[in-house]
Design a protein around this motif. Structure first.
Motif, PDB file in Angstrom:
ATOM      1  N   GLY A  35     -21.589  47.532 -30.106  1.00  0.00           N
ATOM      2  CA  GLY A  35     -21.265  48.642 -29.233  1.00  0.00           C
ATOM      3  C   GLY A  35     -20.074  49.427 -29.729  1.00  0.00           C
ATOM      4  N   TRP A  36     -19.822  50.492 -29.008  1.00  0.00           N
ATOM      5  CA  TRP A  36     -18.643  51.322 -29.241  1.00  0.00           C
ATOM      6  C   TRP A  36     -17.768  51.273 -28.004  1.00  0.00           C
ATOM      7  CZ3 TRP A  36     -17.652  53.394 -33.927  1.00  0.00           C
ATOM      8  CH2 TRP A  36     -18.723  53.475 -34.831  1.00  0.00           C
ATOM      9  N   VAL A  37     -16.497  51.013 -28.246  1.00  0.00           N
ATOM     10  CA  VAL A  37     -15.502  50.907 -27.188  1.00  0.00           C
ATOM     11  C   VAL A  37     -14.386  51.881 -27.518  1.00  0.00           C
ATOM     12  CG1 VAL A  37     -13.905  49.377 -25.985  1.00  0.00           C
ATOM     13  CG2 VAL A  37     -16.104  48.492 -26.827  1.00  0.00           C
ATOM     14  N   ARG A  38     -13.886  52.586 -26.537  1.00  0.00           N
ATOM     15  CA  ARG A  38     -12.799  53.524 -26.796  1.00  0.00           C
ATOM     16  C   ARG A  38     -11.592  53.188 -25.939  1.00  0.00           C
ATOM     17  NH1 ARG A  38     -15.371  59.108 -24.206  1.00  0.00           N
ATOM     18  NH2 ARG A  38     -15.144  58.534 -21.996  1.00  0.00           N
ATOM     19  N   GLN A  39     -10.453  53.613 -26.442  1.00  0.00           N
ATOM     20  CA  GLN A  39      -9.210  53.436 -25.693  1.00  0.00           C
ATOM     21  C   GLN A  39      -8.298  54.622 -25.938  1.00  0.00           C
ATOM     22  OE1 GLN A  39      -7.028  49.749 -26.287  1.00  0.00           O
ATOM     23  NE2 GLN A  39      -6.158  49.944 -24.229  1.00  0.00           N
ATOM     24  N   ALA A  40      -7.957  55.284 -24.869  1.00  0.00           N
ATOM     25  CA  ALA A  40      -7.026  56.406 -24.936  1.00  0.00           C
ATOM     26  C   ALA A  40      -5.632  55.898 -24.604  1.00  0.00           C
ATOM     27  CB  ALA A  40      -7.456  57.489 -23.951  1.00  0.00           C
ATOM     28  N   PRO A  41      -4.588  56.572 -25.059  1.00  0.00           N
ATOM     29  CA  PRO A  41      -3.223  56.133 -24.772  1.00  0.00           C
ATOM     30  C   PRO A  41      -2.985  55.997 -23.270  1.00  0.00           C
ATOM     31  CG  PRO A  41      -3.202  57.826 -26.450  1.00  0.00           C
ATOM     32  CD  PRO A  41      -4.611  57.754 -25.933  1.00  0.00           C
ATOM     33  N   GLY A  42      -2.454  54.852 -22.885  1.00  0.00           N
ATOM     34  CA  GLY A  42      -2.133  54.623 -21.488  1.00  0.00           C
ATOM     35  C   GLY A  42      -3.315  54.284 -20.603  1.00  0.00           C
ATOM     36  N   LYS A  43      -4.500  54.140 -21.203  1.00  0.00           N
ATOM     37  CA  LYS A  43      -5.692  53.835 -20.410  1.00  0.00           C
ATOM     38  C   LYS A  43      -6.314  52.527 -20.870  1.00  0.00           C
ATOM     39  CE  LYS A  43      -6.949  58.602 -19.263  1.00  0.00           C
ATOM     40  NZ  LYS A  43      -8.042  59.619 -19.254  1.00  0.00           N
ATOM     41  N   GLU A  44      -7.135  51.942 -20.007  1.00  0.00           N
ATOM     42  CA  GLU A  44      -7.833  50.713 -20.339  1.00  0.00           C
ATOM     43  C   GLU A  44      -8.980  50.995 -21.307  1.00  0.00           C
ATOM     44  OE1 GLU A  44      -7.080  48.249 -16.176  1.00  0.00           O
ATOM     45  OE2 GLU A  44      -9.095  48.720 -16.843  1.00  0.00           O
ATOM     46  N   ASP A  90     -12.734  62.868 -23.954  1.00  0.00           N
ATOM     47  CA  ASP A  90     -13.314  61.916 -24.912  1.00  0.00           C
ATOM     48  C   ASP A  90     -12.314  61.521 -25.995  1.00  0.00           C
ATOM     49  OD1 ASP A  90     -16.363  63.787 -24.695  1.00  0.00           O
ATOM     50  OD2 ASP A  90     -15.934  61.845 -23.751  1.00  0.00           O
ATOM     51  N   THR A  91     -11.163  62.173 -26.017  1.00  0.00           N
ATOM     52  CA  THR A  91     -10.142  61.843 -27.007  1.00  0.00           C
ATOM     53  C   THR A  91      -9.699  60.399 -26.855  1.00  0.00           C
ATOM     54  OG1 THR A  91      -9.338  64.129 -27.151  1.00  0.00           O
ATOM     55  CG2 THR A  91      -7.794  62.371 -27.760  1.00  0.00           C
ATOM     56  N   ALA A  92      -9.796  59.643 -27.937  1.00  0.00           N
ATOM     57  CA  ALA A  92      -9.466  58.221 -27.897  1.00  0.00           C
ATOM     58  C   ALA A  92      -9.642  57.621 -29.283  1.00  0.00           C
ATOM     59  CB  ALA A  92     -10.367  57.480 -26.909  1.00  0.00           C
ATOM     60  N   MET A  93      -9.186  56.393 -29.433  1.00  0.00           N
ATOM     61  CA  MET A  93      -9.538  55.589 -30.597  1.00  0.00           C
ATOM     62  C   MET A  93     -10.862  54.920 -30.279  1.00  0.00           C
ATOM     63  SD  MET A  93      -8.474  54.712 -33.625  1.00  0.00           S
ATOM     64  CE  MET A  93      -6.674  54.718 -33.729  1.00  0.00           C
ATOM     65  N   TYR A  94     -11.799  55.045 -31.185  1.00  0.00           N
ATOM     66  CA  TYR A  94     -13.121  54.460 -30.986  1.00  0.00           C
ATOM     67  C   TYR A  94     -13.281  53.244 -31.896  1.00  0.00           C
ATOM     68  CZ  TYR A  94     -14.657  58.340 -28.090  1.00  0.00           C
ATOM     69  OH  TYR A  94     -14.794  59.235 -27.062  1.00  0.00           O
ATOM     70  N   TYR A  95     -13.661  52.131 -31.291  1.00  0.00           N
ATOM     71  CA  TYR A  95     -13.821  50.882 -32.015  1.00  0.00           C
ATOM     72  C   TYR A  95     -15.289  50.461 -32.022  1.00  0.00           C
ATOM     73  CZ  TYR A  95      -8.780  50.460 -31.293  1.00  0.00           C
ATOM     74  OH  TYR A  95      -7.432  50.677 -31.278  1.00  0.00           O
TER      75      TYR A  95
END
Length: 122
Positions: A35-44, A90-95
């Motif tokens: 899967g793809w998981v994302r995390q934006a600054p300050g968010k879960e 949608d801005t975030a780091m995507y893992y």
């Protein structure tokens, strides 16, 4: 052990598209789902898209339904995330992530890549 390497992130304007790729290596039995998981600054962390490798079943978070598509190319050991109509939120780091114990796993995976940054400007 599973090794995951993401690519394809970048900066786009709202309404644009990006395609993320994740090349996986390791034992196939550890990649029952990905899967793809994302995390934006300050968010879960948020699991945005999951795929069950064996049957191709997919799951999407409500926030991306109709805009994102997860797919896989087994011959290339590659997972993709096609992202259309991107929004600033949608801005975030995507893992890229692999190996889960439940379905849908959301963001609950055992193996993780290093991530690729996506920035969407308004």
């Amino acid at each position: 052990q599973v090794h995951l390497v993401e690519s394809g992130g970048g900066s786009v304007e709202a309404g644009g598209s990006l395609r993320l790729s994740c090349v996986a290596s390791g034992y196939s039995e550890n990649r029952n789902c990905m899967g793809w998981v994302r995390q934006a600054p300050g968010k879960e962390r948020e699991g945005v898209a999951n795929i069950y490798i064996g049957g191709g079943t997919t799951y999407y978070a409500d926030s991306v339904k109709g805009r994102f598509t997860i797919s896989q190319d087994s011959a290339k050991n590659t997972l993709y995330l096609q992202m259309n109509n991107l929004k600033p939120e949608d801005t975030a780091m995507y893992y890229c992530a692999a190996d889960c114990d439940r379905w849908p796993p959301g963001s609950d995976f055992r193996y993780w890549g290093q991530g690729t940054q996506v920035i969407v400007s308004s």
